[in-house]
Design an enzyme around this catalytic site. Structure first.
Site, PDB file in Angstrom:
ATOM      1  N   HIS A  63       0.836  -1.210   0.000  1.00  0.00           N
ATOM      2  CA  HIS A  63       0.000   0.000   0.000  1.00  0.00           C
ATOM      3  C   HIS A  63       0.863   1.249   0.000  1.00  0.00           C
ATOM      4  O   HIS A  63       0.545   2.237  -0.655  1.00  0.00           O
ATOM      5  CB  HIS A  63      -0.934   0.007   1.217  1.00  0.00           C
ATOM      6  CG  HIS A  63      -2.150  -0.842   1.039  1.00  0.00           C
ATOM      7  ND1 HIS A  63      -3.365  -0.556   1.613  1.00  0.00           N
ATOM      8  CD2 HIS A  63      -2.345  -1.985   0.340  1.00  0.00           C
ATOM      9  CE1 HIS A  63      -4.256  -1.478   1.267  1.00  0.00           C
ATOM     10  NE2 HIS A  63      -3.661  -2.363   0.513  1.00  0.00           N
ATOM     11  N   ASP A  64       1.957   1.211   0.745  1.00  0.00           N
ATOM     12  CA  ASP A  64       2.838   2.369   0.776  1.00  0.00           C
ATOM     13  C   ASP A  64       3.371   2.664  -0.623  1.00  0.00           C
ATOM     14  O   ASP A  64       3.282   3.796  -1.120  1.00  0.00           O
ATOM     15  CB  ASP A  64       4.001   2.117   1.748  1.00  0.00           C
ATOM     16  CG  ASP A  64       4.875   3.354   1.904  1.00  0.00           C
ATOM     17  OD1 ASP A  64       4.341   4.476   1.753  1.00  0.00           O
ATOM     18  OD2 ASP A  64       6.076   3.206   2.182  1.00  0.00           O
ATOM     19  N   PRO A 158      -5.478  -0.849  -6.308  1.00  0.00           N
ATOM     20  CA  PRO A 158      -6.324  -1.800  -7.046  1.00  0.00           C
ATOM     21  C   PRO A 158      -7.363  -2.415  -6.118  1.00  0.00           C
ATOM     22  O   PRO A 158      -7.093  -2.642  -4.939  1.00  0.00           O
ATOM     23  CB  PRO A 158      -5.326  -2.858  -7.533  1.00  0.00           C
ATOM     24  CG  PRO A 158      -4.117  -2.706  -6.672  1.00  0.00           C
ATOM     25  CD  PRO A 158      -4.081  -1.277  -6.228  1.00  0.00           C
ATOM     26  N   ASP A 241      -5.177 -18.363   2.143  1.00  0.00           N
ATOM     27  CA  ASP A 241      -4.986 -19.738   1.681  1.00  0.00           C
ATOM     28  C   ASP A 241      -4.862 -20.590   2.944  1.00  0.00           C
ATOM     29  O   ASP A 241      -4.607 -20.062   4.016  1.00  0.00           O
ATOM     30  CB  ASP A 241      -3.850 -19.758   0.633  1.00  0.00           C
ATOM     31  CG  ASP A 241      -2.481 -20.276   1.048  1.00  0.00           C
ATOM     32  OD1 ASP A 241      -2.346 -20.931   2.086  1.00  0.00           O
ATOM     33  OD2 ASP A 241      -1.538 -20.035   0.288  1.00  0.00           O
TER      34      ASP A 241
HETATM   35  C1  HEM Z   1      -3.067  -7.114  -7.406  1.00  0.00           C
HETATM   36  C2  HEM Z   1      -3.818  -6.291  -6.733  1.00  0.00           C
HETATM   37  C3  HEM Z   1      -4.205  -6.522  -5.308  1.00  0.00           C
HETATM   38  C4  HEM Z   1      -5.453  -6.446  -4.813  1.00  0.00           C
HETATM   39  C5  HEM Z   1      -6.718  -6.110  -5.576  1.00  0.00           C
HETATM   40  C6  HEM Z   1      -5.371  -6.758  -3.401  1.00  0.00           C
HETATM   41  C7  HEM Z   1      -6.448  -6.767  -2.534  1.00  0.00           C
HETATM   42  C8  HEM Z   1      -6.410  -7.218  -1.234  1.00  0.00           C
HETATM   43  C9  HEM Z   1      -7.534  -7.299  -0.358  1.00  0.00           C
HETATM   44  C10 HEM Z   1      -8.953  -6.856  -0.700  1.00  0.00           C
HETATM   45  C11 HEM Z   1      -7.127  -7.847   0.807  1.00  0.00           C
HETATM   46  C12 HEM Z   1      -7.983  -8.195   2.023  1.00  0.00           C
HETATM   47  C13 HEM Z   1      -8.236  -6.996   2.908  1.00  0.00           C
HETATM   48  C14 HEM Z   1      -9.231  -7.376   3.966  1.00  0.00           C
HETATM   49  O1  HEM Z   1     -10.363  -7.682   3.626  1.00  0.00           O
HETATM   50  O2  HEM Z   1      -8.868  -7.392   5.145  1.00  0.00           O
HETATM   51  C15 HEM Z   1      -5.725  -8.104   0.678  1.00  0.00           C
HETATM   52  C16 HEM Z   1      -4.935  -8.674   1.644  1.00  0.00           C
HETATM   53  C17 HEM Z   1      -3.581  -8.854   1.523  1.00  0.00           C
HETATM   54  N1  HEM Z   1      -2.788  -8.472   0.471  1.00  0.00           N
HETATM   55 FE1  HEM Z   1      -3.447  -7.817  -1.328  1.00  0.00          FE
HETATM   56  N2  HEM Z   1      -4.080  -7.018  -3.077  1.00  0.00           N
HETATM   57  C18 HEM Z   1      -3.322  -6.887  -4.208  1.00  0.00           C
HETATM   58  C19 HEM Z   1      -1.955  -7.021  -4.295  1.00  0.00           C
HETATM   59  C20 HEM Z   1      -1.138  -7.337  -3.234  1.00  0.00           C
HETATM   60  C21 HEM Z   1       0.308  -7.292  -3.287  1.00  0.00           C
HETATM   61  C22 HEM Z   1       1.123  -6.813  -4.463  1.00  0.00           C
HETATM   62  C23 HEM Z   1       0.745  -7.714  -2.061  1.00  0.00           C
HETATM   63  C24 HEM Z   1       2.161  -7.856  -1.575  1.00  0.00           C
HETATM   64  C25 HEM Z   1       3.165  -8.239  -2.323  1.00  0.00           C
HETATM   65  C26 HEM Z   1      -0.421  -8.034  -1.277  1.00  0.00           C
HETATM   66  C27 HEM Z   1      -0.394  -8.549  -0.007  1.00  0.00           C
HETATM   67  C28 HEM Z   1      -1.508  -8.803   0.762  1.00  0.00           C
HETATM   68  C29 HEM Z   1      -1.452  -9.477   2.048  1.00  0.00           C
HETATM   69  C30 HEM Z   1      -0.209 -10.049   2.723  1.00  0.00           C
HETATM   70  C31 HEM Z   1      -2.756  -9.497   2.539  1.00  0.00           C
HETATM   71  C32 HEM Z   1      -3.229 -10.056   3.889  1.00  0.00           C
HETATM   72  C33 HEM Z   1      -3.194  -8.927   4.893  1.00  0.00           C
HETATM   73  C34 HEM Z   1      -3.449  -9.355   6.316  1.00  0.00           C
HETATM   74  O3  HEM Z   1      -3.604 -10.543   6.610  1.00  0.00           O
HETATM   75  O4  HEM Z   1      -3.473  -8.455   7.179  1.00  0.00           O
HETATM   76  N3  HEM Z   1      -1.543  -7.765  -2.013  1.00  0.00           N
HETATM   77  N4  HEM Z   1      -5.310  -7.718  -0.582  1.00  0.00           N
END
Ligand code: HEM
Ligand SMILES: *[C@@H]1O[C@H](CO)[C@@H](O)[C@H](O)[C@H]1NC(C)=O
Ligand SMILES: *[C@@H]1O[C@H](CO)[C@@H](O)[C@H](O)[C@H]1NC(C)=O
Length: 316
Positions: A63-64, A158, A241
């Site tokens: 996000h940063d 995104p 997962d």
């Molecule tokens: C490709 C576009 C991406 C979208 C649309 C996206 C969207 C999201 C969403 C909606 C969540 C869940 C938030 C929630 O409901 O609590 C999430 C969680 C997460 N995302 Fe993504 N994300 C994207 C890319 C990435 C990238 C590039 C990374 C890091 C390399 C990443 C790492 C994570 C991680 C680690 C979580 C789990 C967070 C937690 O357990 O606190 N995401 N993401």
């Protein structure tokens, strides 16, 4: 005269090859040699207390970097009339800010005013991956911290409902390719999601289908059972997962089984190039790890800030 020309041209070469804000592996070698071990120890000890910390730090770094470059804008607190990114619409589930704030305090005690919060976050994201059993890499350092953070700008992130072309556009606007998109989406091998991020797929998908036909029916049924109607339980959700604290290639295998949480995850099968990569990473953990490291270094080098913040929560 010849000497002056030679000096001038070498100066030009120098300034062209090393812009003021270029990152380097040895950036803190002289000014703060222990920075990496301080960050690693902080991430380790906080993870021992709370297993959700690695996923939180990896997502925080993403996000940063996607808003104003990797400049720790995500760490700033709202102040006066200014609502910061933290308090923006896409902040759901961002947590663990105290890990970075705490590491910064320790670092300030040994080398004040030298290490940026953006670098600390980039290091912490790497350590989070390593602690989860993923690959390691050397993090280029020398980022500066930004002075601006706006809640409204989190709308530039995104969304989980994005199609492949929307995802592609979001990444290419930041100089990231479809290869980067597929590799970095693998970050979803760890962590947790709230129901609100995938509820579009399991109820009232569209006028004719209640459930997204791209989702496996039994997986949809299990998600419906954990997500109450009307989103009454705000904390309800599902792990990204089943091995959600282990950094592996399960995420790609799940996409192939139609058991990925978000439309944006499943969308990686809708373009021939990204589909090929999903297959490749599902088959080879090594190929995934190699690609992930390369793309992380690329994403985490997106430029941002202007200063070395003294306190990660406020501008100097
Ligand atoms: C490709 C576009 C991406 C979208 C649309 C996206 C969207 C999201 C969403 C909606 C969540 C869940 C938030 C929630 O409901 O609590 C999430 C969680 C997460 N995302 Fe993504 N994300 C994207 C890319 C990435 C990238 C590039 C990374 C890091 C390399 C990443 C790492 C994570 C991680 C680690 C979580 C789990 C967070 C937690 O357990 O606190 N995401 N993401
Ligand atoms: C997210 O934003 C809401 C308000 O928009 C705020 O109440 C909440 O504390 C924020 N969450 C985090 C983790 O900063
Ligand atoms: C609902 O979604 C399905 C599958 O994506 C699609 O075939 C159908 O045309 C959609 N219906 C409407 C009314 O949008």
């Amino acid at each position: 005269m010849a000497l002056i020309v030679a000096l001038l041209s070498s100066l030009i070469v120098l300034s062209a090859s090393s812009p003021a804000d270029a990152l380097s592996l040895n950036h803190y070698e002289k000014t703060c040699p222990d920075v990496e071990s301080i960050v690693s120890k902080a991430v380790q000890s906080e993870t021992r207390k709370d297993k959700t910390i690695p996923a939180a730090l990896l997502r925080m770094h993403f996000h940063d970097c996607f808003i104003r470059g990797c400049d720790a804008s995500v760490l700033l607190y709202s102040k006066g009339n200014n609502k910061a990114e933290k308090d923006g619409p896409a902040n759901l589930s961002l947590h663990g800010f105290y890990v970075i704030e705490g590491a910064k305090k320790e670092i300030e005690a040994s080398c004040p005013g030298v290490v940026s919060c953006a670098d600390i976050l980039a290091l912490a994201a790497r350590d989070a991956v390593v602690l989860s059993g993923g690959p390691t890499w050397d993090v280029p350092k020398g980022r500066k911290d930004g002075r601006t953070s706006k809640a409204s700008e989190t709308l530039q992130l995104p969304a989980p409902t994005f199609t492949i072309s929307q995802l592609q556009q979001s990444f290419s606007q930041r100089g990231l390719s479809v290869d980067d998109l597929v590799a970095l989406s693998g970050g979803h091998t760890i962590g947790f999601s709230h129901c609100s991020s995938f509820v579009n797929r399991i109820r009232n998908f569209n006028a004719t289908q209640d459930i997204d036909p791209k989702m496996h029916p039994s997986f949809a049924a299990s998600l419906r059972s954990v997500c109450p109607i009307n989103n009454k339980a705000k904390n309800a959700g599902a792990t990204m997962d089943p091995s959600s604290t282990t950094f592996d290639n399960t995420y790609y295998k799940l996409i192939l089984q139609r058991k990925a949480l978000f439309s944006s995850d499943q969308a990686l099968l809708t373009n021939p190039k990204t589909k090929n990569l999903v297959h490749k990473f599902a088959t080879s953990k090594q190929a995934f790890e190699k690609a992930f490291v390369k793309s992380m270094i690329k994403m985490s080098s997106l430029n941002g800030g202007q200063e070395i913040r003294k306190d990660c929560r406020v501008v100097n």
